[in-house]
Design a protein around this motif. Structure first.
Motif, PDB file in Angstrom:
ATOM      1  N   VAL A 135      47.933  23.474   3.528  1.00 38.79           N
ATOM      2  CA  VAL A 135      48.034  24.927   3.583  1.00 38.79           C
ATOM      3  C   VAL A 135      46.709  25.529   3.111  1.00 38.79           C
ATOM      4  O   VAL A 135      46.184  25.136   2.065  1.00 38.79           O
ATOM      5  CB  VAL A 135      49.201  25.414   2.695  1.00 38.79           C
ATOM      6  CG1 VAL A 135      49.239  26.927   2.642  1.00 38.79           C
ATOM      7  CG2 VAL A 135      50.512  24.857   3.232  1.00 38.79           C
ATOM      8  N   ALA A 136      46.194  26.446   3.948  1.00 43.25           N
ATOM      9  CA  ALA A 136      44.900  27.053   3.616  1.00 43.25           C
ATOM     10  C   ALA A 136      44.993  27.793   2.288  1.00 43.25           C
ATOM     11  O   ALA A 136      46.038  28.363   1.947  1.00 43.25           O
ATOM     12  CB  ALA A 136      44.475  28.002   4.733  1.00 43.25           C
ATOM     13  N   SER A 137      43.885  27.784   1.576  1.00 44.95           N
ATOM     14  CA  SER A 137      43.910  28.353   0.225  1.00 44.95           C
ATOM     15  C   SER A 137      44.144  29.865   0.249  1.00 44.95           C
ATOM     16  O   SER A 137      44.706  30.416  -0.687  1.00 44.95           O
ATOM     17  CB  SER A 137      42.608  28.018  -0.509  1.00 44.95           C
ATOM     18  OG  SER A 137      41.522  28.473   0.273  1.00 44.95           O
ATOM     19  N   ASN A 138      43.726  30.479   1.351  1.00 41.96           N
ATOM     20  CA  ASN A 138      43.945  31.927   1.382  1.00 41.96           C
ATOM     21  C   ASN A 138      45.415  32.271   1.654  1.00 41.96           C
ATOM     22  O   ASN A 138      45.774  33.425   1.731  1.00 41.96           O
ATOM     23  CB  ASN A 138      43.020  32.600   2.404  1.00 41.96           C
ATOM     24  CG  ASN A 138      43.329  32.149   3.822  1.00 41.96           C
ATOM     25  OD1 ASN A 138      44.121  31.226   4.028  1.00 41.96           O
ATOM     26  ND2 ASN A 138      42.703  32.802   4.791  1.00 41.96           N
ATOM     27  N   ARG A 139      46.248  31.230   1.820  1.00 43.09           N
ATOM     28  CA  ARG A 139      47.668  31.512   2.005  1.00 43.09           C
ATOM     29  C   ARG A 139      48.466  31.102   0.761  1.00 43.09           C
ATOM     30  O   ARG A 139      49.693  30.997   0.792  1.00 43.09           O
ATOM     31  CB  ARG A 139      48.205  30.762   3.227  1.00 43.09           C
ATOM     32  CG  ARG A 139      47.541  31.224   4.522  1.00 43.09           C
ATOM     33  CD  ARG A 139      48.523  31.612   5.585  1.00 43.09           C
ATOM     34  NE  ARG A 139      49.551  30.606   5.794  1.00 43.09           N
ATOM     35  CZ  ARG A 139      50.811  30.913   6.079  1.00 43.09           C
ATOM     36  NH1 ARG A 139      51.184  32.177   6.162  1.00 43.09           N
ATOM     37  NH2 ARG A 139      51.688  29.968   6.267  1.00 43.09           N
TER      38      ARG A 139
END
Lengths: 422, 603
Positions: free
Chosen positions: B583-587
């Motif tokens: 999961v992307a860190s911005n999420r």
């Protein structure tokens, strides 16, 4: 007289044949007990019981030859001396003997162990025969009964003191001799009745038995009230019987040792504790019962081989026969013993001398008790008592003592025509 | 007189001999008890327990394996314990327990081994191993129990336990013996015959001390144990772990399927339990506690829970209506909120818009057109025909019946048909107006999370599904063979799916924005399950990517509000995790949003 006839022709070959058959079967059977399929074994190896037994057998052959060479009058003449020596040994063994398996009944000389009580049977047989034949013993009189019974009771008492109740039990076999020589039936009947009452007491509650005796006595008195004397006797007997019944508890818990109490319990009800005091009888019956009709085959027994049956080389040797040879084998064995014992009586009865006849009955009685008690205990008909099966149980003392007993009779029989009847 | 006594004595001797022969005849020939007892004495049957097959995930990572445990066996005859207290401390038992265990062993057999203390773990055994040898008559025997490296997938895997008396009686194959372990639920039960392997037996001769004296009949009757087959499951261990993590402190379920194969990628029940709890000696204690838990961790929600499908069903109605030709994609229907309420501001949408805004009146009308096709005379009779047609479609979609997943205890859900309404309203005493709540997935309808995930799979495949399953192949020592699962076609032209899927694609940009993942087109649909007296269940169904789909998924979170909320968020996270690997860190904020709300308070 045809004295020039060799002794060879005058021997009783039936007894000798049965003797050798039994000894050889016994020897093979001892090999079967120690046989281990996983090891290379030689039946003659002296490391095995079978090898050692062979030495004892060789020894007994020497004994047989010695007996045959001895003058037949030796046994008559030296009967009391032999008896006296054995009595001394029985006392000595109490003082300097070695205790083995709870019995103070062994002399140990290096590797050789000797059990004088085994020879006491022979000595007592000689002494009793001598006593009856040389005195006019009146067995129908109380004095004669007491005097003659001392010959048996003294060695018996000494053996009980050694702690060997089993061997002492065998001395009861002399009652057959006394019976044959005129002991009133009254004693035999009384003894048997007491034994039956004793066993009944183990099976039935004492309370019920006591009530039963009282009711029975009352009925007898009511039916048979004609004479005062009869009533008196009936009451006396009833009181005695009740006395026996009431004494059973005392006898069991105070006179008998704990292991003897357990043997009685095991006889009455072996299933109560098959893993404890019932173990011997249960395992013994399993071994014999598993043999079936024809057995598992020589050396194929598993119960005896894997030590489930205790004392299997000695006291429980019959289990191996029952397991490996089945009912057929047991049948043959029992028939052989019956032939042996009946033949001994036939031989005894044809003696001209009282000494030889009485001695013969003593031999028959001793064999009969060993046979009856030993096999009886393995199949659960008699309490466990540590006495050997003649010619089958492993051990030198017992083999030699039975050999001597039997061959002295054969020797006496061979010379029966030379006896001057008194 | 005296002369006769020689006969009496001879008779006595012969009588004793005959008594012996009779008694011997009875125990040797007549009574077979002794032969049995003799065999029990000498033949020791040593069971060789096979290794139960492993369960691997789709990437051959181990989910379930076996671990050695040590049963402490006792031979009562040999027991010699001088200091009972010290011995009891060793095993942490009381002296009363010690006595009763010994007594129990004695009752079984005095000379044979029986179980004294079960299943010491490797560590526990290591601690007492050196001390145990001081006590005679006690022997450790190694066997294995199930071990789960990760405490996941408990409800899917199921558990094993001692075979029950009832099962033993019904076991016609006579495979099982008392004390055997058997799969009781989940994969363990379904694939029992693959996993269990074959028990071996050695017959050994033993002497009175239990010492072996070689094998019976030269091992003629001995058999070797054969280990069980390994199962290759469809589960993606990483995805499963993450999904369970996301469902922490929530009640609900997740089912994720690979649409092209029907392989179940994740199968989450929440709350669940650590499967290690039901392996080993604390099985019964732990089972009791789990069974009493009011949140029902043993209830296998993905296949057993039944919810009203709600808005998700509007997609079903669309597809059936298109196939039946009662609407076309451009059909516009006025949002007339007189009979059935709606939400949002829209007035007269075409199918695309109706799906996007989840317009209730639109599907009310659509369903009416399906049911009332004027095929026969009379409104009631016509409704019967229409409903039958509709039922058939639903069955093709896998609703109202078991899908046939490869683990037991699947529920059917409920799709009411004519006979159902006949029962409640009498034959032909019902019509469209009786059953119209079905149009928006309400009324009597019930579906399981698995059925909804499977429906997502159908949408992803544009018209068919492969029977969903958790095990895809069996790994035997010699070979690997893939299990075949049948394909089911819905009978709806794939062109109709295009319309519906296109509309679904916009939902993520609209109401379920929280599910959106960069670079991955997600087609989804919210499905809020309304509850009368408590918070709504949050439900979301989706597949991704929209073209060439790799994962279809349904998420249920009970009492967690509307579908576009937490369920959509979890769906988005799982799709991202599965397709992108992480999961992307911005999420992170989405994960945070999922993890911080205390939904259990809503129960």
């Amino acid at each position: 007289m045809r004295r020039q006839d060799g002794i060879w022709n005058r021997l009783d070959w039936v007894l000798i044949a049965v003797f050798f058959i039994l000894v050889i079967l016994g020897w093979l059977n001892i090999y079967a007990v120690v046989y281990d399929a996983e090891q290379e074994q030689n039946i003659f190896s002296f490391d095995l019981n079978s090898g050692k037994q062979l030495i004892w057998i060789a020894g007994s052959l020497v004994i047989i030859i010695a007996i045959m060479i001895l003058d037949y009058k030796f046994f008559d003449s030296f009967a009391y001396y032999i008896y006296a020596i054995v009595l001394v040994l029985l006392v000595l063994v109490l003082i300097v003997g070695t205790e083995i398996a709870g019995n103070q009944s062994w002399f140990v000389f290096g590797p050789v162990r000797l059990q004088p009580s085994e020879f006491a049977k022979f000595a007592t047989a000689l002494a009793v025969a001598k006593y009856f034949s040389s005195n006019n013993v009146r067995l129908d009189q109380f004095k004669g009964q007491i005097k003659s019974s001392l010959f048996v009771l003294v060695p018996m008492g000494l053996i009980i003191m050694q702690g060997d109740a089993g061997t002492a039990l065998v001395f009861i076999s002399f009652i057959l001799v006394y019976y044959r020589e005129g002991l009133p039936s009254f004693y035999v009947i009384t003894g048997l009745s007491a034994a039956i009452i004793f066993i009944l007491t183990l099976l039935v509650d004492q309370m019920y038995l006591t009530i039963g005796v009282i009711v029975l006595a009352t009925i007898i008195i009511v039916i048979n009230n004609k004479r005062l004397k009869n009533i008196g006797i009936t009451i006396l007997v009833a009181v005695l019987v009740i006395g026996v019944i009431q004494s059973v508890d005392y006898v069991i818990s105070d006179v008998l040792k704990p292991h003897q109490q357990n043997r009685l319990k095991a006889l009455v009800n072996p299933d109560a504790d098959p893993l404890g005091y019932g173990w011997n009888v249960t395992q013994s019956k399993i071994a014999i019962g598993s043999g079936g009709t024809f057995g598992k085959g020589f050396l194929e027994g598993t119960q005896t081989k894997f030590d489930f049956v205790p004392e299997q080389s000695t006291d429980f040797i019959f289990c191996t026969i029952g397991e490996e040879h089945g009912w057929a084998g047991s049948f043959v064995l029992i028939i052989l013993f019956l032939v042996l014992m009946v033949r001994i009586i036939v031989v005894a009865e044809r003696q001209k001398s009282n000494f030889a006849r009485i001695y013969g009955y003593a031999v028959a009685g001793i064999f009969f008790f060993h046979f009856g008690i030993n096999i009886g205990m393995t199949i659960g008909l008699f309490p466990v008592a540590g006495i050997p099966l003649p010619f089958f149980s492993y051990g030198g003392s017992s083999l030699w003592s039975f050999t001597i007993l039997l061959f002295v009779l054969i020797k006496l029989d061979a010379h029966r025509m030379q006896v001057l009847t008194r | 007189m005296i002369e006769n006594r020689k006969y009496i004595i001879q008779i006595l001797i012969i009588v004793v001999g005959i008594v012996f022969l009779v008694k011997l005849f009875s125990i040797q020939v007549l009574d077979s008890r002794y032969k049995l007892a003799a065999e029990n004495n000498v033949i020791n049957k040593v069971v060789q327990y096979p290794y139960r097959g492993l369960i691997l995930d789709r990437n051959n990572k181990i989910i379930v394996h076996n671990t050695p445990v040590y049963d402490i066996m006792v031979v009562p005859k040999e027991v010699e314990v001088q200091d009972t207290t010290a011995f009891c401390n060793l095993l942490d038992i009381t002296e009363e327990e010690f006595q009763s265990k010994i007594q129990k062993a004695k009752e079984y057999s005095y000379i044979k081994q029986s179980l004294f203390y079960p299943q010491l773990s490797n560590e526990e055994f290591a601690k007492i191993q050196t001390r145990l040898v001081e006590y005679q008559g006690f022997y450790p025997v190694a066997r294995t129990v199930r071990k789960y490296p990760e405490p996941i997938l408990a409800n899917g895997l199921g558990y094993i336990g001692e075979v029950s008396k009832r099962k033993l009686e019904r076991d016609t194959t006579n495979y099982y013996k008392q004390g055997d372990f058997i799969g009781i639920s989940g994969i363990e039960a379904a694939y029992e015959e693959e996993l269990r392997g074959k028990r071996g037996v050695k017959y050994k001769l033993v002497n009175v001390r239990g010492i072996e004296k070689g094998s019976f009949n030269d091992g003629k009757f001995d058999t070797l144990s054969v280990p069980g087959n390994n199962l290759v499951s469809t589960i993606d261990l990483e995805l499963q772990k993450y999904a369970e993590y996301l469902m922490d402190d929530k009640v609900g379920s997740i089912v994720a399927i690979e649409p092209s194969t029907g392989e179940i990628l994740a199968f989450v029940n929440s709350p669940s339990y650590d499967p290690n709890l039901l392996a080993g000696r604390n099985y019964s204690k732990n089972f009791g506690e789990l069974n009493k838990d009011t949140l029902k961790p043993l209830f296998n929600r993905p296949i057993m829970a039944q919810y009203r499908p709600g808005s998700v069903f509007k997609l079903v109605q669309s597809l059936i209506a298109l196939q039946e030709g009662v609407i076309v994609p451009s059909t516009r229907i006025v949002c007339n909120r007189g009979i059935i309420n709606c939400h949002g501001s829209h007035t007269k949408e075409d199918l695309h818009g109706a799906i996007k805004y989840s317009c209730n009146p639109y599907f009310y009308q659509t369903f009416k057109r399906i049911i009332q096709q004027d095929k026969v005379e009379g409104m009631n009779k016509d409704a019967r025909v229409g409903l039958t047609t509709w039922n058939n479609y639903l069955s093709d979609f896998g609703f109202g019946r078991k899908l046939g997943i490869d683990i037991p205890n699947e529920n059917t859900g409920l799709v009411p048909g004519p006979t159902y309404y006949d029962y409640y309203y009498q034959k032909d005493h019902w019509n469209f107006y009786t059953i119209y709540s079905l149009s928006i997935g309400e009324g009597e309808l019930l579906t399981t999370p698995l059925q909804v995930a499977n429906f997502a799979s159908i949408l992803a495949n544009r018209g068919f599904y492969i029977r969903p399953h958790m095990v895809k192949g069996i790994d035997t020592p010699d070979s690997y063979y893939k299990l075949e699962y049948d394909r089911q076609d819905t009978g709806i032209d794939s062109v109709h799916f295009t319309t519906v899927v296109d509309a679904m694609g916009e939902i993520v940009d609209g109401t379920a924005r929280v599910a959106r993942v960069k670079d991955i087109q997600i087609a989804g649909k919210t499905g809020t399950v309304q509850n009368k007296n408590s918070f709504d269940h949050s439900a979301f169904m989706a597949f991704a990517p929209k073209d060439n789909p790799q994962i279809a998924i349904s998420v249920y979170v009970e009492n967690a509000g509307w579908g576009g909320g937490v369920a959509a968020a979890i769906t988005g996270l799982l799709i991202e995790k599965y397709i992108k690997g992480e999961v992307a860190s911005n999420r992170a904020w989405v994960e945070n949003y999922v993890m911080t709300k205390a939904y259990l308070n809503n129960l």
